[in-house]
Design a protein around this motif. Structure first.
Motif, PDB file in Angstrom:
ATOM      1  N   LEU A  28      -2.322  11.950  -0.345  1.00 26.49           N
ATOM      2  CA  LEU A  28      -0.911  11.966  -0.725  1.00 26.49           C
ATOM      3  C   LEU A  28      -0.075  12.788   0.247  1.00 26.49           C
ATOM      4  O   LEU A  28       1.071  12.438   0.552  1.00 26.49           O
ATOM      5  CB  LEU A  28      -0.759  12.520  -2.146  1.00 26.49           C
ATOM      6  N   LEU A  29      -0.651  13.874   0.739  1.00 30.89           N
ATOM      7  CA  LEU A  29       0.085  14.732   1.668  1.00 30.89           C
ATOM      8  C   LEU A  29       0.363  14.009   2.981  1.00 30.89           C
ATOM      9  O   LEU A  29       1.484  14.039   3.502  1.00 30.89           O
ATOM     10  CB  LEU A  29      -0.718  16.007   1.929  1.00 30.89           C
ATOM     11  N   ILE A  30      -0.680  13.336   3.513  1.00 28.51           N
ATOM     12  CA  ILE A  30      -0.513  12.602   4.773  1.00 28.51           C
ATOM     13  C   ILE A  30       0.485  11.470   4.600  1.00 28.51           C
ATOM     14  O   ILE A  30       1.342  11.227   5.460  1.00 28.51           O
ATOM     15  CB  ILE A  30      -1.878  12.064   5.254  1.00 28.51           C
ATOM     16  N   PHE A  31       0.390  10.790   3.442  1.00 32.57           N
ATOM     17  CA  PHE A  31       1.340   9.709   3.196  1.00 32.57           C
ATOM     18  C   PHE A  31       2.769  10.239   3.104  1.00 32.57           C
ATOM     19  O   PHE A  31       3.710   9.614   3.616  1.00 32.57           O
ATOM     20  CB  PHE A  31       0.984   8.966   1.905  1.00 32.57           C
ATOM     21  N   VAL A  84       0.829  -1.205   0.000  1.00 31.90           N
ATOM     22  CA  VAL A  84       0.000   0.000   0.000  1.00 31.90           C
ATOM     23  C   VAL A  84       0.871   1.265   0.000  1.00 31.90           C
ATOM     24  O   VAL A  84       0.591   2.240  -0.711  1.00 31.90           O
ATOM     25  CB  VAL A  84      -0.959   0.010   1.212  1.00 31.90           C
ATOM     26  N   GLY A  85       1.934   1.234   0.776  1.00 40.55           N
ATOM     27  CA  GLY A  85       2.823   2.393   0.829  1.00 40.55           C
ATOM     28  C   GLY A  85       3.475   2.670  -0.512  1.00 40.55           C
ATOM     29  O   GLY A  85       3.569   3.826  -0.949  1.00 40.55           O
ATOM     30  N   LEU A  86       3.913   1.612  -1.210  1.00 41.55           N
ATOM     31  CA  LEU A  86       4.542   1.792  -2.521  1.00 41.55           C
ATOM     32  C   LEU A  86       3.533   2.279  -3.558  1.00 41.55           C
ATOM     33  O   LEU A  86       3.860   3.100  -4.419  1.00 41.55           O
ATOM     34  CB  LEU A  86       5.173   0.473  -2.986  1.00 41.55           C
ATOM     35  N   LEU A 135       2.000   9.428  -6.001  1.00 37.70           N
ATOM     36  CA  LEU A 135       2.734  10.675  -5.757  1.00 37.70           C
ATOM     37  C   LEU A 135       3.677  10.970  -6.924  1.00 37.70           C
ATOM     38  O   LEU A 135       3.744  12.100  -7.415  1.00 37.70           O
ATOM     39  CB  LEU A 135       3.508  10.557  -4.447  1.00 37.70           C
ATOM     40  N   GLN A 136       4.396   9.927  -7.393  1.00 35.63           N
ATOM     41  CA  GLN A 136       5.294  10.098  -8.536  1.00 35.63           C
ATOM     42  C   GLN A 136       4.508  10.501  -9.782  1.00 35.63           C
ATOM     43  O   GLN A 136       4.936  11.361 -10.563  1.00 35.63           O
ATOM     44  CB  GLN A 136       6.044   8.782  -8.805  1.00 35.63           C
TER      45      GLN A 136
END
Length: 524
Positions: free
Chosen positions: A434-437, A228-230, A236-237
């Motif tokens: 995306l910001l929180i991540f 999930v993180g990736l 984001l990319q």
């Protein structure tokens, strides 16, 4: 107390909004607004600034984190749709607040001077100088690489050629708005033709049956474990890859019929870029496996070597031309941002002046060029980009949130375009995710980025908010402004005197006082 200086500017002899770069002399001898950016050039600015070297060189950031071809293509499509939604919000803001400066102007008008200044501060200090330096270095790398086939080009040579590129394009932008937009149009068309060639080659590959990685059973076969993180990092990319979609809003006042052409250019350009990104990535995987794509340092070059044979030289030339156009577009738009900031009193007033004959913002362009050349002399620009990329994305969301705030505070304000509030809410939900991540995954990098931005707070209170500066300071900066004005042959827009030898009036602090008037200036 207002944040920016109140001005008396005119276009064609009547009072109105402040004139901006690209002006021409009116019948009364002043410098009046001249709109030279049509629909085609507007599309060229958006497309040319979004499509830099990334799609040619390293589209693997999304692929690497998505963990499969199918999910990577979904990420490209979703981020394109989210970008289009953000652009819709900016289209409403752009015609509601029809001022050059883009999100800086919107944030300043909606949330106040400090918020706007911080957006400008981070752009002046890091974002534009570093981005332009990196693009110019990429250009010089692809130009010099054929001369050094067995090794890397020397670092000094790369930086010198990057500097020459910047100086040449600064001269073009200083000479004529029309020249600058023509350069942008030509090089945007060139990069689209190169990407069109890639897409056509991909279609040919599919017709030959080379679509193994596009079959559903194989497309979603992970080459590493899904995480999930990736996946969040892939989004984001992907969002960063669409950076530059808001640049047309920086030159709103130079658009021909902005109420029509601003939204039209956005509606044409964002879907076009999304189409190109998705199908270019489809083309890549028809010639390369995901592992080959991730191992390549220049994906388009590897693609060309596999499919174009003796014509493979087209790809590195395409990258060089793309980055050259990218530097031009960035110089053009960033100088207008600095011009707008100076006009509002947040930067030295000299940057708010334009040439008496060429009608280009020469001081702002020279400032942009100089700051980028200084960045070329440092070795930490890539680190700085990582630090402030988070801040840049932060202000996208702040600006879209401002659209909702403006609807609440001024519901009866005339809006030539009025979209449903569902769209900014969707954008803000995605943005917040995306910001929180980002904060969770890289708290130190984000924290340093915030610290760099907050260094602008004391600068704002000392330079902008503080009215009673020492007379010696005001006298010194007044003389410096006068020297700069004479050197660059520039005056404040719509304030040119028709009489020879008029004295300059009231040239004071380069950071305008919050309740002060923009000074008038004589013909240089």
């Amino acid at each position: 107390m207002t944040d920016g200086p109140r001005q008396r500017c005119s276009t064609s002899g009547s009072s109105g909004d402040a004139a901006v770069p690209g002006a021409a002399k009116d019948g009364g001898g002043g410098v009046a607004l001249k709109k030279e950016i049509g629909l085609v050039s507007a599309c060229g600015i958006i497309v040319g600034n979004i499509i830099g070297s990334g799609i040619f060189v390293s589209p693997k950031g999304v692929m690497e984190n998505a963990s499969s071809v199918g999910l990577a293509l979904i990420v490209w499509i979703v981020t394109g749709v989210i970008t289009a939604i953000g652009a819709l919000c900016y289209a409403e803001l752009g015609v509601t607040i029809p001022k050059s400066g883009g999100d800086y102007s919107y944030v300043k008008d909606i949330f106040g001077g400090l918020a706007g200044f911080l957006r400008l501060w981070i752009a002046v200090l890091v974002i534009y100088p570093t981005n332009q330096a990196v693009i110019a270095l990429t250009f010089s790398n692809y130009v010099l690489q054929p001369l050094f086939p067995t090794c890397f080009p020397p670092e000094t040579g790369l930086r010198l050629l990057a500097g020459v590129c910047l100086l040449l394009l600064t001269w073009v932008n200083c000479s004529s708005v029309r020249w600058a937009t023509r350069v942008q149009d030509i090089f945007t068309a060139g990069k689209l033709l190169a990407l069109g060639l890639i897409i056509i080659m991909g279609i040919v590959q599919i017709c030959k049956g080379e679509y193994y990685w596009l079959e559903p059973a194989n497309a979603f076969e992970p080459f590493q474990e899904y995480d999930v993180g990736l996946i969040a990092l892939a989004f984001l990319q992907g969002s960063f890859a669409y950076g530059g979609w808001n640049f047309l809003n920086y030159v709103t006042e130079e658009l021909v019929d902005p109420y029509v052409n601003l939204p039209r250019a956005i509606f044409i350009s964002i879907p076009l870029v999304t189409f190109v990104y998705v199908f270019a990535n489809i083309a890549y995987v028809t010639a390369m496996s995901p592992q080959e794509l991730l191992a390549s340092n220049a994906v388009a070059v590897t693609f060309g070597e596999k499919l174009l044979g003796v014509m493979s030289w087209i790809m590195p030339i395409s990258v060089a031309l793309s980055t050259f156009g990218g530097v031009n577009g960035s110089l053009f738009t960033s100088s207008r941002l600095f011009f707008a900031g100076a006009r509002e009193g947040h930067l030295p007033r000299l940057l708010a002046m334009i040439h008496v004959k060429r009608c280009t913002p020469i001081p702002a362009l020279l400032f942009t060029c100089l700051s980028t050349l200084l960045m070329l002399c440092t070795s930490d620009m890539y680190t700085l980009i990582n630090y402030v990329g988070f801040i840049n994305y932060l202000f996208y969301g702040v600006t879209v949130a401002g659209q909702i705030v403006l609807r609440i505070k001024q519901p009866d304000l005339h809006r030539p375009i009025k979209i449903s509030l569902v769209w900014p809410v969707i954008y803000l939900l995605f943005w917040a995710f995306l910001l929180i991540f980002s904060l969770y995954s890289e708290p130190v990098v984000c924290g340093i980025g915030l610290a760099i931005m907050l260094t602008g707070v004391p600068v704002y209170f000392l330079g902008v908010y503080w009215d009673n500066k020492p007379q010696c300071f005001d006298a010194f900066v007044g003389k410096m402004t006068y020297v700069g004005q004479k050197f660059c042959m520039v005056v404040y827009p719509a304030e040119t005197s028709s009489e020879e030898g008029d004295e300059m009036k009231d040239v004071s602090s380069p950071l305008a006082k919050e309740d002060g008037e923009m000074p008038k200036s004589a013909d240089c």
